[in-house]
Design an enzyme around this catalytic site. Structure first.
Site, mmCIF file in Angstrom:
data_model
loop_
_atom_site.group_PDB
_atom_site.id
_atom_site.type_symbol
_atom_site.label_atom_id
_atom_site.label_comp_id
_atom_site.label_asym_id
_atom_site.label_seq_id
_atom_site.Cartn_x
_atom_site.Cartn_y
_atom_site.Cartn_z
ATOM 1 N N LYS A 1 0.839 -1.204 0.000
ATOM 2 C CA LYS A 1 0.000 0.000 0.000
ATOM 3 C C LYS A 1 0.872 1.252 0.000
ATOM 4 O O LYS A 1 0.606 2.203 -0.735
ATOM 5 C CB LYS A 1 -0.926 0.002 1.228
ATOM 6 C CG LYS A 1 -2.042 -1.031 1.147
ATOM 7 C CD LYS A 1 -2.801 -1.177 2.476
ATOM 8 C CE LYS A 1 -3.766 -2.358 2.421
ATOM 9 N NZ LYS A 1 -4.459 -2.605 3.692
ATOM 10 N N GLN B 1 -4.167 -1.321 9.881
ATOM 11 C CA GLN B 1 -4.163 -2.648 9.265
ATOM 12 C C GLN B 1 -4.759 -3.685 10.229
ATOM 13 O O GLN B 1 -4.397 -3.731 11.409
ATOM 14 C CB GLN B 1 -2.726 -3.029 8.872
ATOM 15 C CG GLN B 1 -2.611 -4.346 8.110
ATOM 16 C CD GLN B 1 -3.276 -4.331 6.745
ATOM 17 O OE1 GLN B 1 -3.386 -3.296 6.102
ATOM 18 N NE2 GLN B 1 -3.743 -5.479 6.289
ATOM 19 N N ASP C 1 -10.867 3.245 4.639
ATOM 20 C CA ASP C 1 -11.174 1.807 4.588
ATOM 21 C C ASP C 1 -12.684 1.576 4.546
ATOM 22 O O ASP C 1 -13.141 0.486 4.191
ATOM 23 C CB ASP C 1 -10.614 1.109 5.837
ATOM 24 C CG ASP C 1 -9.355 0.308 5.557
ATOM 25 O OD1 ASP C 1 -9.169 -0.114 4.404
ATOM 26 O OD2 ASP C 1 -8.573 0.106 6.500
HETATM 27 N N1 GUN Z 1 -6.737 -6.508 6.453
HETATM 28 C C1 GUN Z 1 -7.113 -7.231 5.383
HETATM 29 N N2 GUN Z 1 -7.703 -6.441 4.468
HETATM 30 C C2 GUN Z 1 -7.699 -5.196 4.980
HETATM 31 C C3 GUN Z 1 -8.150 -3.933 4.496
HETATM 32 O O1 GUN Z 1 -8.707 -3.803 3.413
HETATM 33 N N3 GUN Z 1 -7.942 -2.877 5.322
HETATM 34 C C4 GUN Z 1 -7.338 -3.007 6.513
HETATM 35 N N4 GUN Z 1 -7.188 -1.909 7.248
HETATM 36 N N5 GUN Z 1 -6.900 -4.154 6.990
HETATM 37 C C5 GUN Z 1 -7.079 -5.236 6.218
#
Ligand code: GUN
Length: 293
Positions: A53, A97, A120
């Protein structure tokens, strides 16, 4: 008949190019879109997602504020980092995350994020806005699925979409997105409590597998000519692979590709779209604040 394989990487690159152009416009106004990224603990999968990311943000001309915390970080300490990011006008989006270390309550953390920075789309306010059809951030993976379907020219209006999996991250928001008037699909949501799953999946014009079970969807479970989107990312042991595992989707790709009209691969399908949608949400958050000031 063999299905057309949807190239998620190519579709994601197109979105990322569009994001880059929007970033250039903001940078000319002196705004550098910035995402605060919090990772607590050392889960290797989470670390690789977060790194991907941050690299994607940089490539799009955006900034990230990287916060790495040890696995034994307390909830209060994590909440204070969120409060700082909430109050920092140079930070436009916040991503924590998941999953978090077991001692930290995920719902408390998500609820602490300013909904205007909730790129998110996990905050209860964002979820509510999605359900009500109001403006707000929708989660990235469901947006990626819808964008892929559009890119592949799969008609959604009036189509029967069957979603397998009811997670807060994918299944539930997808149900809400697809049934919005702008997409106009009829949605059936299946889950682990569904009796005779095949009876529903066989009715799908569009089948979206998001159950987190490797190879759950087999060829006999789909209608000839269905569009099949595989959201599953499962690690299955593979001694011939360098890492000792390989990624496998929720769909038995070889079998289902013989009957479907289009299908997404794993990896290289929905995955790359998720990051592209995150970038789009961050630039959107920055544009929204630029308009307000
Ligand atoms: N863990 C797995 N997928 C995601 C996501 O799309 N966002 C976040 N913050 N954590 C994740």
């Amino acid at each position: 008949m063999a299905a057309v394989v949807i190239d998620g990487k190519a579709a994601a690159l197109r979105v990322r190019e569009e994001v880059r152009e929007r970033v250039l416009v903001l940078r000319e106004k002196g705004v550098i879109p910035c995402l605060g990224v919090i990772l607590a603990g050392e889960d290797p999968a989470s670390l690789s997602y977060v790194t991907a990311k941050e690299r994607a943000l940089e490539e799009a001309g955006m900034a990230s504020r990287d916060i790495r915390l040890p696995a034994d970080t307390g909830e209060a300490a994590l909440l204070s980092h969120i409060a700082l990011l909430n109050g920092d006008p140079a930070v436009h989006g916040i991503l924590v995350q998941l999953p978090l270390p077991a001692s930290i309550r995920e719902d408390r953390v998500i609820a602490a994020i300013d909904p205007q920075k909730d790129v998110d789309g996990f905050h209860p306010v964002s979820v509510g806005n999605l359900v009500l059809g109001k403006r707000g951030f929708a989660p990235c993976t469901p947006q990626g699925v819808v964008t892929l379907l559009r890119e592949a020219n799969i008609p959604l209006a009036g189509a029967h979409a069957v979603v397998v999996g009811r997670s807060n991250l994918v299944g539930k928001p997808l149900m809400n997105l697809l049934s919005r008037r702008e997409f106009n699909a009829t949605v059936t949501l299946c889950h682990t409590g569904t009796r005779n799953l095949a009876r529903y999946t066989q009715q799908a014009d569009i089948l979206i597998a998001a159950a987190g079970k490797a190879g759950l969807i087999t060829a006999d479970m789909i209608r000839e000519g269905a569009a099949v989107i595989d959201v599953g990312v499962n690690r299955v042991p593979d001694l011939t692979a360098k890492k000792g595992y390989r990624l496998k989707g929720d769909v038995d790709f070889e079998g289902v590709a013989q009957r479907a009209s289009v299908i997404t691969p794993v990896p290289g399908g929905v995955g790359p779209m998720t990051i592209a949608m995150l970038l789009r949400n961050v630039v959107q958050a920055a544009e929204d604040t630029a308009i307000q000031h």
